[in-house]
Structure formats: structure tokens, C-alpha cells
Design a protein around this motif. Structure first.
Motif, PDB file in Angstrom:
ATOM      1  N   TYR A 171      -8.568  78.201  -1.664  1.00 23.83           N
ATOM      2  CA  TYR A 171      -8.358  79.310  -0.729  1.00 23.83           C
ATOM      3  C   TYR A 171      -8.564  80.644  -1.451  1.00 23.83           C
ATOM      4  O   TYR A 171      -9.163  81.568  -0.920  1.00 23.83           O
ATOM      5  N   CYS A 184     -10.317  85.053   2.264  1.00 23.50           N
ATOM      6  CA  CYS A 184      -9.134  84.488   2.885  1.00 23.50           C
ATOM      7  C   CYS A 184      -7.948  85.431   2.739  1.00 23.50           C
ATOM      8  O   CYS A 184      -7.656  85.902   1.654  1.00 23.50           O
ATOM      9  N   CYS A 217      -1.927  79.385   9.781  1.00 30.49           N
ATOM     10  CA  CYS A 217      -2.548  80.705   9.810  1.00 30.49           C
ATOM     11  C   CYS A 217      -1.768  81.684  10.681  1.00 30.49           C
ATOM     12  O   CYS A 217      -1.727  82.878  10.383  1.00 30.49           O
ATOM     13  N   CYS A 264     -11.050  79.362   6.213  1.00 29.59           N
ATOM     14  CA  CYS A 264     -10.657  78.993   4.849  1.00 29.59           C
ATOM     15  C   CYS A 264      -9.810  77.723   4.841  1.00 29.59           C
ATOM     16  O   CYS A 264      -9.967  76.865   3.978  1.00 29.59           O
ATOM     17  N   CYS A 271      -8.593  83.137   8.114  1.00 32.86           N
ATOM     18  CA  CYS A 271      -7.682  82.125   7.578  1.00 32.86           C
ATOM     19  C   CYS A 271      -8.052  80.735   8.080  1.00 32.86           C
ATOM     20  O   CYS A 271      -8.029  79.767   7.321  1.00 32.86           O
TER      21      CYS A 271
END
Length: 106
Positions: free
Chosen positions: A93, A105, A52, A72, A69
Motif C-alpha cells: 500500500y 494511496c 477504506c 490500492c 484507497c
């Protein structure tokens, strides 16, 4: 009287046949369960923080991007490559949406 004896004997034959068919089906189900006792291996987990950070490095709001992020990534165990797009690499995602229907996301 002969009709009732015939009816009773045919009913009894049907019950016996049904019993054998049901017990045979149970055996097939039990045999299938015994043949595959081991569960499938789990996929390796990824480092969500590092993935991320790479995904959100160019974001105008990096803390918000990293938080979204990260959640997700925890659900899907994947993060698409690059800083945006590439959703085809991780369909889970890409399919997570907000209450408003937008991509959750980044």
C-alpha cells in the motif's frame, strides 16, 4: 592410428558420462516437483469498502480518498489502520505511487 582410436574412445566416454549426469539432474528436478504438489493457501480477502471508509472518514475529499484507497486495497489486499500514516503495516500500500512519484494511496 592409435592416437585417433584413443581420441575417439575418450570422446565416447565423455558423451556417455554427460548423458548419465544430465539424466540424473533431470530426475532430481522431477523429484523436487513431485514432493510439493499443493499450492500455498491464499490469504483471506478483506472488505475494502469498510476499510477504506474508516481510512477516509476524516478526509476533506472523501470520494477521491475512497476511490484511491479502494484501488490500492484491491491490489494489496490490505489497508493500514487509522486515518493516516501507519504505512509500515502494509508495505505494498505504501509503495504504490502516482506518475509524479507521490503516494497514490491515502
Amino acid at each position: 592410428m592409435a592416437i585417433s582410436k584413443t581420441l575417439f574412445s575418450s570422446f565416447l566416454i565423455c558423451l556417455v558420462t554427460l548423458h548419465f549426469v544430465e539424466s540424473d539432474t533431470t530426475m532430481v528436478i522431477n523429484n523436487n516437483m513431485v514432493e510439493n504438489p499443493s499450492p500455498s493457501p491464499l490469504p483471506p480477502t478483506i472488505d475494502c469498502d469498510a476499510a477504506c471508509n474508516g481510512r477516509c472518514q476524516l478526509s476533506s475529499r472523501p470520494n477521491l480518498c475512497n476511490r484511491a484507497c479502494g484501488s490500492c486495497c484491491e491490489r494489496c489486499n490490505c489497508v493500514p489502520s487509522g486515518t493516516s500514516g501507519n504505512y509500515e503495516e502494509c508495505l505494498c500500500y505504501a509503495n504504490i505511487t502516482t506518475h509524479g512519484g507521490r503516494h497514490k494511496c491515502p
